[in-house]
Design an enzyme around this catalytic site. Structure first.
Site, PDB file in Angstrom:
ATOM      1  N   ASP A   1       0.847  -1.190   0.000  1.00 10.08           N
ATOM      2  CA  ASP A   1       0.000   0.000   0.000  1.00 10.08           C
ATOM      3  C   ASP A   1       0.884   1.243   0.000  1.00 10.08           C
ATOM      4  O   ASP A   1       1.903   1.294   0.696  1.00 10.08           O
ATOM      5  CB  ASP A   1      -0.917  -0.007   1.226  1.00 10.08           C
ATOM      6  CG  ASP A   1      -2.037   1.005   1.105  1.00 10.08           C
ATOM      7  OD1 ASP A   1      -2.523   1.222  -0.018  1.00 10.08           O
ATOM      8  OD2 ASP A   1      -2.437   1.583   2.132  1.00 10.08           O
TER       9      ASP A   1
ATOM     10  N   HIS B   1      -4.108  14.208   0.394  1.00  6.94           N
ATOM     11  CA  HIS B   1      -4.238  13.408   1.616  1.00  6.94           C
ATOM     12  C   HIS B   1      -2.990  13.555   2.483  1.00  6.94           C
ATOM     13  O   HIS B   1      -3.089  13.804   3.700  1.00  6.94           O
ATOM     14  CB  HIS B   1      -4.456  11.942   1.252  1.00  6.94           C
ATOM     15  CG  HIS B   1      -4.410  11.012   2.426  1.00  6.94           C
ATOM     16  ND1 HIS B   1      -5.397  10.960   3.388  1.00  6.94           N
ATOM     17  CD2 HIS B   1      -3.489  10.083   2.796  1.00  6.94           C
ATOM     18  CE1 HIS B   1      -5.100  10.050   4.290  1.00  6.94           C
ATOM     19  NE2 HIS B   1      -3.940   9.504   3.961  1.00  6.94           N
TER      20      HIS B   1
ATOM     21  N   GLU C   1     -10.249   4.285   3.882  1.00  6.68           N
ATOM     22  CA  GLU C   1      -9.409   5.033   2.960  1.00  6.68           C
ATOM     23  C   GLU C   1      -9.843   4.667   1.545  1.00  6.68           C
ATOM     24  O   GLU C   1      -9.818   3.499   1.158  1.00  6.68           O
ATOM     25  CB  GLU C   1      -7.924   4.745   3.168  1.00  6.68           C
ATOM     26  CG  GLU C   1      -7.386   5.317   4.470  1.00  6.68           C
ATOM     27  CD  GLU C   1      -5.864   5.307   4.535  1.00  6.68           C
ATOM     28  OE1 GLU C   1      -5.231   4.732   3.622  1.00  6.68           O
ATOM     29  OE2 GLU C   1      -5.316   5.875   5.494  1.00  6.68           O
TER      30      GLU C   1
ATOM     31  N   LYS D   1      -3.261  -1.505   9.969  1.00 10.33           N
ATOM     32  CA  LYS D   1      -3.688  -1.740   8.593  1.00 10.33           C
ATOM     33  C   LYS D   1      -3.942  -3.218   8.306  1.00 10.33           C
ATOM     34  O   LYS D   1      -4.218  -3.585   7.162  1.00 10.33           O
ATOM     35  CB  LYS D   1      -2.615  -1.231   7.631  1.00 10.33           C
ATOM     36  CG  LYS D   1      -2.290   0.243   7.789  1.00 10.33           C
ATOM     37  CD  LYS D   1      -3.369   1.109   7.188  1.00 10.33           C
ATOM     38  CE  LYS D   1      -2.922   2.563   7.108  1.00 10.33           C
ATOM     39  NZ  LYS D   1      -3.841   3.377   6.310  1.00 10.33           N
TER      40      LYS D   1
ATOM     41  N   GLU E   1      -9.267   4.222  -2.122  1.00 11.21           N
ATOM     42  CA  GLU E   1      -8.099   3.993  -2.954  1.00 11.21           C
ATOM     43  C   GLU E   1      -8.483   3.235  -4.224  1.00 11.21           C
ATOM     44  O   GLU E   1      -9.583   2.707  -4.349  1.00 11.21           O
ATOM     45  CB  GLU E   1      -7.037   3.178  -2.195  1.00 11.21           C
ATOM     46  CG  GLU E   1      -6.581   3.807  -0.884  1.00 11.21           C
ATOM     47  CD  GLU E   1      -5.358   3.122  -0.287  1.00 11.21           C
ATOM     48  OE1 GLU E   1      -4.628   2.436  -1.038  1.00 11.21           O
ATOM     49  OE2 GLU E   1      -5.135   3.269   0.934  1.00 11.21           O
TER      50      GLU E   1
ATOM     51  N   ARG F   1      -6.979   4.182  13.356  1.00  6.63           N
ATOM     52  CA  ARG F   1      -6.137   5.363  13.529  1.00  6.63           C
ATOM     53  C   ARG F   1      -5.473   5.438  14.902  1.00  6.63           C
ATOM     54  O   ARG F   1      -4.338   5.922  15.023  1.00  6.63           O
ATOM     55  CB  ARG F   1      -6.963   6.628  13.298  1.00  6.63           C
ATOM     56  CG  ARG F   1      -7.590   6.734  11.913  1.00  6.63           C
ATOM     57  CD  ARG F   1      -6.567   6.744  10.812  1.00  6.63           C
ATOM     58  NE  ARG F   1      -7.191   7.010   9.512  1.00  6.63           N
ATOM     59  CZ  ARG F   1      -6.561   6.923   8.369  1.00  6.63           C
ATOM     60  NH1 ARG F   1      -5.283   6.578   8.337  1.00  6.63           N
ATOM     61  NH2 ARG F   1      -7.186   7.176   7.225  1.00  6.63           N
TER      62      ARG F   1
ATOM     63  N   GLN G   1      -2.686   2.973  14.969  1.00  9.73           N
ATOM     64  CA  GLN G   1      -1.630   3.506  14.108  1.00  9.73           C
ATOM     65  C   GLN G   1      -0.835   4.603  14.807  1.00  9.73           C
ATOM     66  O   GLN G   1       0.398   4.649  14.705  1.00  9.73           O
ATOM     67  CB  GLN G   1      -2.248   4.044  12.825  1.00  9.73           C
ATOM     68  CG  GLN G   1      -1.252   4.537  11.791  1.00  9.73           C
ATOM     69  CD  GLN G   1      -1.938   4.961  10.493  1.00  9.73           C
ATOM     70  OE1 GLN G   1      -3.141   4.869  10.360  1.00  9.73           O
ATOM     71  NE2 GLN G   1      -1.161   5.409   9.537  1.00  9.73           N
TER      72      GLN G   1
ATOM     73  N   GLU H   1      -9.557  12.897   7.554  1.00 12.55           N
ATOM     74  CA  GLU H   1      -9.515  14.221   6.935  1.00 12.55           C
ATOM     75  C   GLU H   1     -10.862  14.929   7.014  1.00 12.55           C
ATOM     76  O   GLU H   1     -10.932  16.117   7.315  1.00 12.55           O
ATOM     77  CB  GLU H   1      -9.116  14.092   5.469  1.00 12.55           C
ATOM     78  CG  GLU H   1      -7.738  13.528   5.218  1.00 12.55           C
ATOM     79  CD  GLU H   1      -7.574  13.158   3.765  1.00 12.55           C
ATOM     80  OE1 GLU H   1      -7.207  14.042   2.966  1.00 12.55           O
ATOM     81  OE2 GLU H   1      -7.833  11.994   3.411  1.00 12.55           O
TER      82      GLU H   1
ATOM     83  N   THR I   1      -8.590  -5.289   4.003  1.00  6.81           N
ATOM     84  CA  THR I   1      -8.521  -4.437   2.826  1.00  6.81           C
ATOM     85  C   THR I   1      -9.577  -4.947   1.863  1.00  6.81           C
ATOM     86  O   THR I   1      -9.474  -6.082   1.387  1.00  6.81           O
ATOM     87  CB  THR I   1      -7.129  -4.503   2.176  1.00  6.81           C
ATOM     88  OG1 THR I   1      -6.142  -4.119   3.129  1.00  6.81           O
ATOM     89  CG2 THR I   1      -7.058  -3.597   0.965  1.00  6.81           C
TER      90      THR I   1
ATOM     91  N   ASP J   1      -8.829   0.689   2.211  1.00  8.08           N
ATOM     92  CA  ASP J   1      -7.795   0.336   3.183  1.00  8.08           C
ATOM     93  C   ASP J   1      -8.307   0.706   4.579  1.00  8.08           C
ATOM     94  O   ASP J   1      -8.080   1.805   5.069  1.00  8.08           O
ATOM     95  CB  ASP J   1      -6.512   1.098   2.843  1.00  8.08           C
ATOM     96  CG  ASP J   1      -5.425   0.900   3.880  1.00  8.08           C
ATOM     97  OD1 ASP J   1      -5.412  -0.157   4.529  1.00  8.08           O
ATOM     98  OD2 ASP J   1      -4.592   1.810   4.039  1.00  8.08           O
TER      99      ASP J   1
END
Length: 418
Positions: free
Chosen positions: A125, A132, A198, A250, A200, A234, A237, A360, A254, A230
């Protein structure tokens, strides 16, 4: 390129995602059949195993569609990929002399269950969307230090888990992990509290390599594309990422869309990467339009409630193309395998409504979103269903991927209960 008409009437509707111009590849099963390869055409699926068994499709001396994944076809290389597309187009075009042979091999889409379209060999990834990266960096380091010094020179990525990749429609269990909030001295082992999506795209490698390859060779090696979510924890992370980056945050899941859209279907929609602040080194320079003009959107539906569109953006917002990502991946001598999956990184545009993650959109949880029904979201709650959608708009037709969706299930009460 205008709409190519098919004798499968549903494929000719201007807003249908699977016209003859598309012909995406997936894996399906029915109440009467085991999983097998199929090609979407309108509201129908062409059974590729049956087509090969009957002789309607004959590309090789060996069977390419005995197994329920598209890796065997990928292994045959671009000449066979092109031959299959040419044969499918001839069989399904309006006025085809072979309609009577093909029609019995079609299965209604609404009678089919969709499965993983290919076997994922390995998964990488990337973090290659500038908007972003700037947004996230601004939250944690301020706008003056938002982008790491290397970001404008190389596509940053990390090696993920192929075992985490699941097909659209698979439920996603909220993970447990080690968390540490700023007001605690020590971490605790708890369910994730800041679960996120996420938005993607995923590129699928169709040609193996052993050693460095050029950007053009990398583009030639890509078999097709899928939508990709993804899922990201958070808070896990934030505690784990220094100094080696994402790991368990992560590894939950996915999700990918069920249909592989091949490069020939997307070629009319190629787009250039953006202007550069610094000229890239020779091995990463663009050699033509390597992105695609693909409109993307995300909806969030609370449990039992209607969905709200929370973001709209476009794949051409990426700073690095999948070809550049793949070429960079090989520079160390890293061998790439047929079936490798490359996540693009979160795709966000320059405005708030174009941001491809809740991190975001809610600005780290400080500005929760209000959904159409009045609910608020800073991060995902149990029961939420996330759906990613995307299409490229042509002249009287569109190229779609099928939705990429997943519902968040509550964390296990005790992850170690047996």
């Amino acid at each position: 390129m205008p709409l190519m008409t098919s004798w499968v009437e549903s494929a000719n509707a201007p807003d249908h995602p699977f016209p003859l111009n598309n012909l995406p590849y997936g894996v399906f099963s029915t109440a009467d059949t085991d999983p097998r390869c199929g090609v979407a055409i309108g509201d129908m699926i062409l059974d590729m195993q049956a087509a090969e068994d009957s002789g309607v499709i004959a590309l090789s001396d060996v069977a390419l569609f005995e197994l329920p994944f598209w890796n065997d076809l990928m292994e045959e290389g671009p000449a066979v990929w092109a031959a299959l597309r040419e044969r499918l187009t001839a069989l399904l075009s309006q006025g085809s002399a072979e309609r009577a042979k093909v029609e019995p091999l079609l299965v209604p889409m609404d009678a089919a269950k969709l499965h993983m379209p290919f076997m994922v060999s390995e998964y990488t990834d990337f973090y290659a969307g500038r908007n972003h990266a700037f947004n996230v960096g601004t939250m944690f380091r301020g706008p003056e230090n938002a982008l790491p010094p290397n970001w404008l020179h190389i596509p940053i990525g990390y090696n993920g888990r192929a075992s985490s990749v699941v097909v659209s429609g698979t439920d996603i269990r909220r993970p447990w992990g080690q968390l540490k909030s700023p007001d605690h001295d020590l971490p605790a082992f708890l369910p994730c509290r800041r679960f996120d999506l996420e938005l993607e795209m995923g590129a699928i490698v169709g040609i193996a390599s052993d050693g460095p390859i050029t950007v053009q060779e990398a583009d030639d090696a890509i078999f097709g594309y899928v939508l990709l979510n993804d899922w990201s924890a958070r808070d896990i992370q934030a505690w784990e990422y220094q100094p080696l980056g994402p790991f368990q945050a992560k590894a939950t899941a996915t999700s990918i869309s069920p249909w592989i859209v091949t490069k020939p279907a997307l070629d009319p929609f190629r787009a250039d990467t953006p202007a550069r602040e610094f000229e890239l080194l020779d091995h990463l320079k663009d050699c033509g339009p390597m992105l695609y003009d693909i409109d993307l959107s995300v909806t969030l539906a609370p449990d039992g409630k209607p969905a709200t569109t929370i973001a709209r953006t476009n794949y051409k917002e990426m700073y690095y193309s999948s070809a550049q990502q793949l070429a960079h991946h090989t520079t160390s001598g890293c061998a790439m395998n047929v079936g490798d999956l490359l996540g693009s990184g979160t795709i966000s545009g320059p405005t708030k409504s174009e941001r491809g993650s809740l991190l975001e959109l809610s600005w780290g949880g400080k500005e929760p979103l209000t959904l159409d029904g009045g609910d608020e979201r800073a991060f995902l709650l149990d029961g939420d269903t996330l759906t990613l959608s995307g299409h490229a708009q042509g002249d009287g037709y569109r190229i779609g991927f099928g939705d990429c969706s997943g519902k968040v299930l509550p964390a296990l009460a005790d992850p170690y209960a047996r």
